[in-house]
Design a protein around this motif. Structure first.
Motif, PDB file in Angstrom:
ATOM      1  N   ALA A   1       0.818  -1.215   0.000  1.00  0.00           N
ATOM      2  CA  ALA A   1       0.000   0.000   0.000  1.00  0.00           C
ATOM      3  C   ALA A   1       0.856   1.271   0.000  1.00  0.00           C
ATOM      4  CB  ALA A   1      -0.946  -0.004   1.194  1.00  0.00           C
ATOM      5  N   THR A   2       1.747   1.340  -0.984  1.00  0.00           N
ATOM      6  CA  THR A   2       2.606   2.524  -1.121  1.00  0.00           C
ATOM      7  C   THR A   2       2.525   3.073  -2.543  1.00  0.00           C
ATOM      8  OG1 THR A   2       4.549   1.173  -1.697  1.00  0.00           O
ATOM      9  CG2 THR A   2       4.221   1.676   0.639  1.00  0.00           C
ATOM     10  N   TYR A   3       1.409   2.833  -3.213  1.00  0.00           N
ATOM     11  CA  TYR A   3       1.347   3.120  -4.637  1.00  0.00           C
ATOM     12  C   TYR A   3       0.023   3.811  -5.001  1.00  0.00           C
ATOM     13  CZ  TYR A   3       1.935   2.318  -9.628  1.00  0.00           C
ATOM     14  OH  TYR A   3       2.067   2.489 -10.978  1.00  0.00           O
ATOM     15  N   PRO A   4      -0.158   5.058  -4.567  1.00  0.00           N
ATOM     16  CA  PRO A   4      -1.379   5.774  -4.938  1.00  0.00           C
ATOM     17  C   PRO A   4      -1.363   6.082  -6.436  1.00  0.00           C
ATOM     18  CG  PRO A   4       0.186   7.249  -3.848  1.00  0.00           C
ATOM     19  CD  PRO A   4       0.759   5.864  -3.748  1.00  0.00           C
ATOM     20  N   PRO A   5      -2.543   6.123  -7.080  1.00  0.00           N
ATOM     21  CA  PRO A   5      -3.883   6.007  -6.488  1.00  0.00           C
ATOM     22  C   PRO A   5      -4.423   4.570  -6.465  1.00  0.00           C
ATOM     23  CG  PRO A   5      -4.073   6.644  -8.779  1.00  0.00           C
ATOM     24  CD  PRO A   5      -2.602   6.526  -8.506  1.00  0.00           C
ATOM     25  N   PHE A   6      -3.574   3.587  -6.750  1.00  0.00           N
ATOM     26  CA  PHE A   6      -4.065   2.209  -6.815  1.00  0.00           C
ATOM     27  C   PHE A   6      -4.130   1.547  -5.449  1.00  0.00           C
ATOM     28  CE2 PHE A   6      -3.240   2.955 -11.233  1.00  0.00           C
ATOM     29  CZ  PHE A   6      -4.229   2.216 -11.868  1.00  0.00           C
ATOM     30  N   GLU A   7      -3.083   1.669  -4.666  1.00  0.00           N
ATOM     31  CA  GLU A   7      -3.115   1.103  -3.310  1.00  0.00           C
ATOM     32  C   GLU A   7      -2.295   1.988  -2.386  1.00  0.00           C
ATOM     33  OE1 GLU A   7      -0.392  -1.005  -6.114  1.00  0.00           O
ATOM     34  OE2 GLU A   7      -2.546  -1.353  -5.876  1.00  0.00           O
ATOM     35  N   PHE A   8      -2.958   2.467  -1.331  1.00  0.00           N
ATOM     36  CA  PHE A   8      -2.315   3.382  -0.393  1.00  0.00           C
ATOM     37  C   PHE A   8      -3.095   3.390   0.912  1.00  0.00           C
ATOM     38  CE2 PHE A   8      -5.478   5.680  -2.801  1.00  0.00           C
ATOM     39  CZ  PHE A   8      -6.115   6.477  -1.868  1.00  0.00           C
ATOM     40  N   LYS A   9      -2.529   4.020   1.927  1.00  0.00           N
ATOM     41  CA  LYS A   9      -3.230   4.185   3.194  1.00  0.00           C
ATOM     42  C   LYS A   9      -3.859   5.576   3.237  1.00  0.00           C
ATOM     43  CE  LYS A   9      -0.777   0.983   6.241  1.00  0.00           C
ATOM     44  NZ  LYS A   9      -0.016   0.851   7.511  1.00  0.00           N
ATOM     45  N   ASP A  10      -5.135   5.633   3.641  1.00  0.00           N
ATOM     46  CA  ASP A  10      -5.816   6.932   3.734  1.00  0.00           C
ATOM     47  C   ASP A  10      -5.453   7.629   5.044  1.00  0.00           C
ATOM     48  OD1 ASP A  10      -7.337   5.729   5.744  1.00  0.00           O
ATOM     49  OD2 ASP A  10      -9.095   5.438   4.471  1.00  0.00           O
ATOM     50  N   ALA A  11      -6.098   8.751   5.298  1.00  0.00           N
ATOM     51  CA  ALA A  11      -5.767   9.554   6.479  1.00  0.00           C
ATOM     52  C   ALA A  11      -6.007   8.809   7.780  1.00  0.00           C
ATOM     53  CB  ALA A  11      -6.580  10.854   6.464  1.00  0.00           C
ATOM     54  N   GLN A  12      -6.871   7.814   7.745  1.00  0.00           N
ATOM     55  CA  GLN A  12      -7.177   7.017   8.941  1.00  0.00           C
ATOM     56  C   GLN A  12      -6.289   5.768   9.039  1.00  0.00           C
ATOM     57  OE1 GLN A  12      -9.862   8.267   6.885  1.00  0.00           O
ATOM     58  NE2 GLN A  12      -9.730   9.984   8.328  1.00  0.00           N
ATOM     59  N   GLY A  13      -5.353   5.624   8.089  1.00  0.00           N
ATOM     60  CA  GLY A  13      -4.464   4.463   8.117  1.00  0.00           C
ATOM     61  C   GLY A  13      -5.059   3.212   7.507  1.00  0.00           C
ATOM     62  N   LYS A  14      -6.189   3.344   6.832  1.00  0.00           N
ATOM     63  CA  LYS A  14      -6.858   2.205   6.206  1.00  0.00           C
ATOM     64  C   LYS A  14      -6.433   2.095   4.751  1.00  0.00           C
ATOM     65  CE  LYS A  14     -11.523   0.367   5.365  1.00  0.00           C
ATOM     66  NZ  LYS A  14     -12.972   0.649   5.455  1.00  0.00           N
ATOM     67  N   VAL A  15      -6.203   0.855   4.275  1.00  0.00           N
ATOM     68  CA  VAL A  15      -5.825   0.693   2.875  1.00  0.00           C
ATOM     69  C   VAL A  15      -6.980   1.138   1.985  1.00  0.00           C
ATOM     70  CG1 VAL A  15      -4.096  -1.102   3.220  1.00  0.00           C
ATOM     71  CG2 VAL A  15      -6.493  -1.751   2.906  1.00  0.00           C
ATOM     72  N   SER A  16      -6.633   1.797   0.887  1.00  0.00           N
ATOM     73  CA  SER A  16      -7.647   2.367   0.013  1.00  0.00           C
ATOM     74  C   SER A  16      -7.121   2.377  -1.410  1.00  0.00           C
ATOM     75  CB  SER A  16      -7.989   3.794   0.482  1.00  0.00           C
ATOM     76  OG  SER A  16      -9.044   4.340  -0.272  1.00  0.00           O
ATOM     77  N   GLY A  17      -7.953   2.858  -2.341  1.00  0.00           N
ATOM     78  CA  GLY A  17      -7.530   3.016  -3.718  1.00  0.00           C
ATOM     79  C   GLY A  17      -8.244   2.095  -4.685  1.00  0.00           C
TER      80      GLY A  17
ATOM     81  N   LYS B   1     -15.869   4.854 -13.309  1.00  0.00           N
ATOM     82  CA  LYS B   1     -16.205   5.539 -12.060  1.00  0.00           C
ATOM     83  C   LYS B   1     -14.981   5.629 -11.146  1.00  0.00           C
ATOM     84  CE  LYS B   1     -20.981   3.897 -12.351  1.00  0.00           C
ATOM     85  NZ  LYS B   1     -21.989   2.944 -11.787  1.00  0.00           N
ATOM     86  N   LEU B   2     -14.175   4.557 -11.119  1.00  0.00           N
ATOM     87  CA  LEU B   2     -12.961   4.583 -10.310  1.00  0.00           C
ATOM     88  C   LEU B   2     -11.973   5.611 -10.846  1.00  0.00           C
ATOM     89  CD1 LEU B   2     -12.408   0.758  -9.656  1.00  0.00           C
ATOM     90  CD2 LEU B   2     -13.226   2.481  -8.045  1.00  0.00           C
ATOM     91  N   ALA B   3     -11.919   5.745 -12.175  1.00  0.00           N
ATOM     92  CA  ALA B   3     -11.059   6.775 -12.768  1.00  0.00           C
ATOM     93  C   ALA B   3     -11.524   8.165 -12.355  1.00  0.00           C
ATOM     94  CB  ALA B   3     -11.052   6.639 -14.285  1.00  0.00           C
ATOM     95  N   ASP B   4     -12.836   8.395 -12.353  1.00  0.00           N
ATOM     96  CA  ASP B   4     -13.369   9.690 -11.906  1.00  0.00           C
ATOM     97  C   ASP B   4     -12.999   9.958 -10.454  1.00  0.00           C
ATOM     98  OD1 ASP B   4     -14.551  10.108 -14.368  1.00  0.00           O
ATOM     99  OD2 ASP B   4     -16.518   9.340 -13.759  1.00  0.00           O
ATOM    100  N   GLN B   5     -13.053   8.928  -9.640  1.00  0.00           N
ATOM    101  CA  GLN B   5     -12.813   9.079  -8.204  1.00  0.00           C
ATOM    102  C   GLN B   5     -11.344   9.249  -7.859  1.00  0.00           C
ATOM    103  OE1 GLN B   5     -14.451   5.881  -5.873  1.00  0.00           O
ATOM    104  NE2 GLN B   5     -13.688   6.687  -3.929  1.00  0.00           N
ATOM    105  N   TYR B   6     -10.490   8.468  -8.517  1.00  0.00           N
ATOM    106  CA  TYR B   6      -9.091   8.405  -8.092  1.00  0.00           C
ATOM    107  C   TYR B   6      -8.080   8.946  -9.107  1.00  0.00           C
ATOM    108  CZ  TYR B   6     -10.559   5.192  -4.349  1.00  0.00           C
ATOM    109  OH  TYR B   6     -11.144   4.629  -3.243  1.00  0.00           O
ATOM    110  N   MET B   7      -8.454   9.019 -10.406  1.00  0.00           N
ATOM    111  CA  MET B   7      -7.429   9.225 -11.425  1.00  0.00           C
ATOM    112  C   MET B   7      -7.809  10.249 -12.485  1.00  0.00           C
ATOM    113  SD  MET B   7      -6.438   5.214 -12.011  1.00  0.00           S
ATOM    114  CE  MET B   7      -5.014   5.621 -12.996  1.00  0.00           C
ATOM    115  N   ALA B   8      -8.674  11.187 -12.160  1.00  0.00           N
ATOM    116  CA  ALA B   8      -9.117  12.164 -13.162  1.00  0.00           C
ATOM    117  C   ALA B   8      -7.950  12.979 -13.709  1.00  0.00           C
ATOM    118  CB  ALA B   8     -10.176  13.081 -12.554  1.00  0.00           C
ATOM    119  N   LYS B   9      -7.049  13.396 -12.836  1.00  0.00           N
ATOM    120  CA  LYS B   9      -5.897  14.206 -13.245  1.00  0.00           C
ATOM    121  C   LYS B   9      -4.996  13.418 -14.186  1.00  0.00           C
ATOM    122  CE  LYS B   9      -2.621  14.204 -10.398  1.00  0.00           C
ATOM    123  NZ  LYS B   9      -1.848  14.340  -9.137  1.00  0.00           N
TER     124      LYS B   9
END
Length: 263
Positions: free
Chosen positions: A35-51, A240-248
């Protein structure tokens, strides 16, 4: 007999509890990722894996009707963990290639990307051909296809093998290496973070696909994962995931005439 029963009842209760716990663990789907690879896998502000990868894992869990447990571990440890049965799947921006197919199986691809180059601002590297100039010094991340490509294609280069993205980027930023070979999304993002000290050469050195990794012989699981990915494409979930995580990243790639990773 009363004394024996007094001790046996708590023991029996404990055994039932432990059996129930192990059964729950077996019924869960355990997914490994680094979980060190945003926006695919990372830890959010609460320390939970996300992406994006977590969203894919959650969809697979729905298909299987299972709780999903995410195990965050080093990238180079993922395939050994899969082979040992510690995890059931790898969803961690994992390139499906012939070398890895010798030891694990893959789902159908869900991302198409390519290797590109993050270059030190003052490096004379302008293209992939320039990497072959004698005396080049490159950063590579251990166990990645970027490292595999450099070792196969650039036998004359001096390689600095490191175990994190951050360490590789720092070598480029500080001008200690000419370049780092990695995937397009990462190169774009790290260049954006360090625009004054790096350049991004995004034309792909080689096209690659990412897929879900699983232990060899798990044909039913492979079919269920493939069915999930097909449903996600049909239902436009990746868009939808692209809109949420990868629009830029999507807009930047299209502006440069590069196909987006979910296309």
């Amino acid at each position: 007999m009363r004394v024996a029963s007094f001790f046996l009842l708590p023991l029996l209760s404990l055994l039932i509890t432990l059996t129930g716990c192990s059964r729950k663990e077996r019924e869960a789907l355990v997914i490994g990722m680094d979980a060190t690879y945003p926006p695919f896998e990372f830890k959010d502000a609460q320390g939970k894996v996300s992406g994006v990868s977590v969203a894919i894992g959650d969809e697979i869990g729905k298909t299987l009707g299972k709780q999903v447990i995410y195990e965050n571990m080093s990238f180079e440890g993922l395939i050994p963990a899969l082979q040992s049965g510690q995890i059931d799947l790898i969803i961690s921006s994992l390139t499906a290639n012939d070398q890895r197919r010798k030891s694990i199986d893959f789902s159908d691809p869900y991302v198409k990307t390519g290797l590109s180059i993050l270059v030190a601002k003052n490096s004379t590297v302008q293209s992939a051909a320039d990497l072959k100039t004698p005396g080049r010094k490159l950063a590579v991340r251990i166990a990645t296809t970027g490292e595999q490509w450099c070792r196969a294609e650039l036998p004359g280069a001096q390689l600095v093998a490191l175990d994190t993205d951050a360490a590789c980027v720092l070598e480029v930023v500080n001008g200690r290496v000419d370049a780092w070979v990695y995937d397009q999304i990462s190169v774009m993002n790290y260049h954006e973070q360090h625009p004054d000290t790096t350049r991004a050469i995004l034309a792909p050195l080689r096209e690659e696909v990412w897929a879900v990794g699983m232990k060899k012989g798990r044909d039913e699981l492979q079919a269920q994962v493939n069915a999930t990915l097909a449903r996600m494409r049909a239902e436009k979930v990746f868009s939808k995931l692209a809109d949420q995580y990868m629009a830029k990243e999507r807009d930047l790639m299209k502006a440069q005439g590069l196909p987006f990773v979910f296309e």
